[in-house]
Scaffold this motif. Structure first.
Motif, PDB file in Angstrom:
ATOM      1  N   PRO A   1     -23.388  62.088  27.555  1.00 13.36           N
ATOM      2  CA  PRO A   1     -24.654  62.384  26.883  1.00 13.36           C
ATOM      3  C   PRO A   1     -25.176  61.495  25.947  1.00 13.36           C
ATOM      4  O   PRO A   1     -24.445  60.800  25.139  1.00 13.36           O
ATOM      5  N   PHE A   2     -26.460  60.901  26.116  1.00 15.90           N
ATOM      6  CA  PHE A   2     -26.839  60.074  25.071  1.00 15.90           C
ATOM      7  C   PHE A   2     -27.236  60.447  23.716  1.00 15.90           C
ATOM      8  O   PHE A   2     -27.226  59.842  22.561  1.00 15.90           O
ATOM      9  N   GLN A   3     -27.397  61.668  23.658  1.00  6.66           N
ATOM     10  CA  GLN A   3     -27.820  62.476  22.520  1.00  6.66           C
ATOM     11  C   GLN A   3     -27.451  63.875  22.433  1.00  6.66           C
ATOM     12  O   GLN A   3     -27.357  64.621  23.475  1.00  6.66           O
ATOM     13  N   LYS A   4     -27.515  64.417  21.339  1.00  7.50           N
ATOM     14  CA  LYS A   4     -27.245  65.982  21.418  1.00  7.50           C
ATOM     15  C   LYS A   4     -28.364  66.763  21.213  1.00  7.50           C
ATOM     16  O   LYS A   4     -29.506  66.251  20.846  1.00  7.50           O
ATOM     17  N   VAL A   5     -28.367  67.884  21.712  1.00 11.77           N
ATOM     18  CA  VAL A   5     -29.360  68.898  22.128  1.00 11.77           C
ATOM     19  C   VAL A   5     -29.238  70.026  21.070  1.00 11.77           C
ATOM     20  O   VAL A   5     -28.267  70.546  20.954  1.00 11.77           O
ATOM     21  N   ALA A   6     -30.263  69.957  20.366  1.00 14.16           N
ATOM     22  CA  ALA A   6     -29.992  70.832  19.105  1.00 14.16           C
ATOM     23  C   ALA A   6     -30.651  72.327  19.666  1.00 14.16           C
ATOM     24  O   ALA A   6     -31.476  72.239  20.266  1.00 14.16           O
ATOM     25  N   GLU A   7     -29.867  73.471  18.924  1.00 11.85           N
ATOM     26  CA  GLU A   7     -30.374  74.858  19.387  1.00 11.85           C
ATOM     27  C   GLU A   7     -31.963  74.829  18.731  1.00 11.85           C
ATOM     28  O   GLU A   7     -32.100  74.610  17.698  1.00 11.85           O
ATOM     29  N   TYR A   8     -32.797  75.681  19.591  1.00  9.84           N
ATOM     30  CA  TYR A   8     -34.262  75.651  18.892  1.00  9.84           C
ATOM     31  C   TYR A   8     -33.976  77.065  18.035  1.00  9.84           C
ATOM     32  O   TYR A   8     -33.659  78.214  18.343  1.00  9.84           O
ATOM     33  N   LYS A   9     -34.545  77.003  16.948  1.00  8.01           N
ATOM     34  CA  LYS A   9     -34.841  78.133  16.184  1.00  8.01           C
ATOM     35  C   LYS A   9     -36.359  78.309  15.662  1.00  8.01           C
ATOM     36  O   LYS A   9     -36.932  77.582  15.344  1.00  8.01           O
ATOM     37  N   THR A  10     -36.720  79.605  15.823  1.00 10.73           N
ATOM     38  CA  THR A  10     -38.271  79.991  15.716  1.00 10.73           C
ATOM     39  C   THR A  10     -38.339  79.774  13.903  1.00 10.73           C
ATOM     40  O   THR A  10     -37.744  80.029  13.214  1.00 10.73           O
ATOM     41  N   PRO A  11     -39.444  79.212  13.784  1.00 13.19           N
ATOM     42  CA  PRO A  11     -39.957  79.049  12.239  1.00 13.19           C
ATOM     43  C   PRO A  11     -40.134  80.439  11.675  1.00 13.19           C
ATOM     44  O   PRO A  11     -40.543  81.305  12.371  1.00 13.19           O
ATOM     45  N   LYS A  12     -39.681  80.312  10.325  1.00  9.61           N
ATOM     46  CA  LYS A  12     -40.096  81.709   9.530  1.00  9.61           C
ATOM     47  C   LYS A  12     -41.867  81.802   9.366  1.00  9.61           C
ATOM     48  O   LYS A  12     -42.312  80.910   9.282  1.00  9.61           O
ATOM     49  N   LYS A  13     -42.069  83.191   9.643  1.00 11.68           N
ATOM     50  CA  LYS A  13     -43.516  83.410   9.367  1.00 11.68           C
ATOM     51  C   LYS A  13     -43.885  83.559   8.102  1.00 11.68           C
ATOM     52  O   LYS A  13     -42.968  84.098   7.223  1.00 11.68           O
ATOM     53  N   PRO A  14     -45.061  83.218   7.617  1.00 12.29           N
ATOM     54  CA  PRO A  14     -45.358  83.018   6.326  1.00 12.29           C
ATOM     55  C   PRO A  14     -45.609  84.584   5.596  1.00 12.29           C
ATOM     56  O   PRO A  14     -46.093  85.294   6.471  1.00 12.29           O
TER      57      PRO A  14
END
Length: 53
Positions: free
Chosen positions: A40-53
Motif C-alpha cells: 500500500p502507498f498510504q495508510k487509511v485512517a479510521e473515520y471518526k464522526t465529529p463531536k456535536k457542539p
C-alpha cells in the motif's frame, strides 16, 4: 547442434519500497513470467464522526 536447452536461471526477488517481484516457474512452453506484489502507498485512517457542539 543439439536441441537441449539449459534450465532457466533463478532470478532473486526484486524488493523495493512499494513493490516486490518474484520469478514464476516456467509454463509448458518454457515462458518464465514474474509475479508483482504491490504494497500500500498510504495508510487509511479510521473515520471518526465529529463531536456535536
Amino acid at each position: 547442434m543439439s536441441d537441449h536447452k539449459p534450465p532457466p536461471t533463478k532470478v532473486p526477488d526484486g524488493v523495493t519500497r512499494y513493490v516486490t517481484t518474484r520469478q514464476m516457474p516456467p509454463n509448458e512452453k518454457g515462458f518464465v513470467g514474474f509475479e508483482t506484489i504491490w504494497k500500500p502507498f498510504q495508510k487509511v485512517a479510521e473515520y471518526k464522526t465529529p463531536k456535536k457542539p
